[in-house]
Design an enzyme around this catalytic site. Sequence first.
Site, PDB file in Angstrom:
ATOM      1  N   SER A   1      43.173  53.635  46.789  1.00 22.85           N
ATOM      2  CA  SER A   1      44.330  53.996  47.609  1.00 22.85           C
ATOM      3  C   SER A   1      44.350  55.452  48.036  1.00 22.85           C
ATOM      4  CB  SER A   1      45.637  53.484  46.986  1.00 22.85           C
ATOM      5  OG  SER A   1      46.353  54.393  46.324  1.00 22.85           O
TER       6      SER A   1
ATOM      7  N   THR B   1      47.204  56.960  44.315  1.00 21.18           N
ATOM      8  CA  THR B   1      47.460  58.192  45.063  1.00 21.18           C
ATOM      9  C   THR B   1      47.116  59.377  44.188  1.00 21.18           C
ATOM     10  OG1 THR B   1      49.234  57.313  46.401  1.00 21.18           O
ATOM     11  CG2 THR B   1      49.338  59.656  45.943  1.00 21.18           C
TER      12      THR B   1
ATOM     13  N   THR C   1      46.855  59.955  50.160  1.00 27.13           N
ATOM     14  CA  THR C   1      46.889  58.521  49.847  1.00 27.13           C
ATOM     15  C   THR C   1      46.603  57.673  51.080  1.00 27.13           C
ATOM     16  OG1 THR C   1      48.283  56.836  48.796  1.00 27.13           O
ATOM     17  CG2 THR C   1      49.350  58.227  50.414  1.00 27.13           C
TER      18      THR C   1
ATOM     19  N   ARG D   1      53.852  51.940  58.559  1.00 28.59           N
ATOM     20  CA  ARG D   1      54.645  52.397  57.406  1.00 28.59           C
ATOM     21  C   ARG D   1      54.109  53.742  56.892  1.00 28.59           C
ATOM     22  NH1 ARG D   1      53.483  53.774  51.825  1.00 28.59           N
ATOM     23  NH2 ARG D   1      55.329  53.331  50.589  1.00 28.59           N
TER      24      ARG D   1
ATOM     25  N   THR E   1      53.683  59.472  42.319  1.00 34.04           N
ATOM     26  CA  THR E   1      52.811  58.353  42.649  1.00 34.04           C
ATOM     27  C   THR E   1      53.610  57.069  42.485  1.00 34.04           C
ATOM     28  OG1 THR E   1      50.739  57.224  42.091  1.00 34.04           O
ATOM     29  CG2 THR E   1      51.896  58.276  40.276  1.00 34.04           C
ATOM     30  N   GLY E   2      53.198  56.023  43.172  1.00 37.24           N
ATOM     31  CA  GLY E   2      53.905  54.749  43.052  1.00 37.24           C
ATOM     32  C   GLY E   2      54.629  54.387  44.336  1.00 37.24           C
TER      33      GLY E   2
HETATM   34  C1  SD4 Z   1      53.028  55.452  48.914  1.00 39.52           C
HETATM   35  N1  SD4 Z   1      53.279  56.764  46.938  1.00 39.52           N
HETATM   36  O1  SD4 Z   1      52.481  55.394  49.998  1.00 39.52           O
HETATM   37  C2  SD4 Z   1      52.320  56.116  47.786  1.00 39.52           C
HETATM   38  C3  SD4 Z   1      51.476  55.115  47.076  1.00 39.52           C
HETATM   39  C4  SD4 Z   1      50.983  55.574  45.763  1.00 39.52           C
HETATM   40  O2  SD4 Z   1      49.734  55.561  44.024  1.00 39.52           O
HETATM   41  O3  SD4 Z   1      51.417  56.486  45.181  1.00 39.52           O
HETATM   42  N2  SD4 Z   1      50.081  55.012  45.201  1.00 39.52           N
HETATM   43  O4  SD4 Z   1      54.130  54.934  48.704  1.00 39.52           O
END
Ligand code: SD4
Length: 326
Positions: free
Chosen positions: A86, A188, A206, A216, A239-240
């Site tokens: 990612s 990320t 990311t 998006r 992250t997330g």
């Molecule tokens: C997102 N925060 O695009 C990022 C994705 C991510 O680890 O952190 N992945 O929402």
Amino acid sequence: MSNRRSFIKKTSIGAIGAILAPELASAKFSRKNKYSIKKLPIVISTWKHGLDANEEAFKLINNGFDAIDAVEAGVYVTEADPECTSVGYGGWPDRDGHVTLDACIMDHTGNCGSVSFLQDIKHPISVARKVMDNTPHVMLSGEGALQFALKNGFQKEDLLTDKAKEKWEEWLKDSKYKPIINVENHDTIGLLAIDLKGNISGACTTSGLAWKMHGRVGDSPIIGAGMFVDNEVGGCCATGVGEAVMKTLGSFLIVELMRQGASPQEACEEGISRIVKNQNYKNMQIGYLAINKEGEHGSYSVQAGFDYALHQNGLNKMINASSFIR
Ligand code: SD4
């Protein structure tokens, strides 16, 4: 947890006023200027790929480069790694099969740059750096960001690896958008560093959530959401699931909590508590990493399974974050 509770108790009355008037807060807490050189320099970054990124960033810092150069060089390594699904090259695509990238970078003077919804460019972090250094703007997006990159010497490349394409084709069979915690919504890289001069910078890059809608944009290119640094206080990266981070402007929030006197750990825990309070968190992973100017760090996530790489005192090692759901 007891630390966290006492922090929340301490801050609940004056918190809003303190955010508006940090000088009041600094009178209330006495943690400022406890500068411990032993803990510095420091490089910290999300997930396992952070080890290599830290190594590169630390090499630059040890050679006297500024933190801003170190953070860019660090995450550049991850962007080039096809195994990292990612970030950059090898990132899993959106539901239409396009790899679209988000990144941001910020230095110790508060200068920053970012790109969002960028396609076909392997190193969005370096485009973000150019936005910061060479334009009057903070963020360029989509086609405009691509044109800017091409004008600045970046080459167009196909970022969809055979492996990522295979995964996408597998996903298409059901086309169900239900990101799997710690699998489809992680990787990320957010990286924070303090250099030999004691200055802080941060970077975040990311390809975003796998199978997202085309167009998006997540938290990662949003200064204050996916990453934020303030040279008087410290820095944070996330992250997330970006939507949850954006709704609470997580990184900015956590830096401001540290400005009020929270330790990085307390601030990360409070950042996560703002998410779980109002959002349906059960199927989401969000992780925060924070450092203060003393070189102390903290981390916290919604779910178990968030780990990160810390380079400090000559050691580069993985650490598991504690989490709201154990
Ligand atoms: C997102 N925060 O695009 C990022 C994705 C991510 O680890 O952190 N992945 O929402």
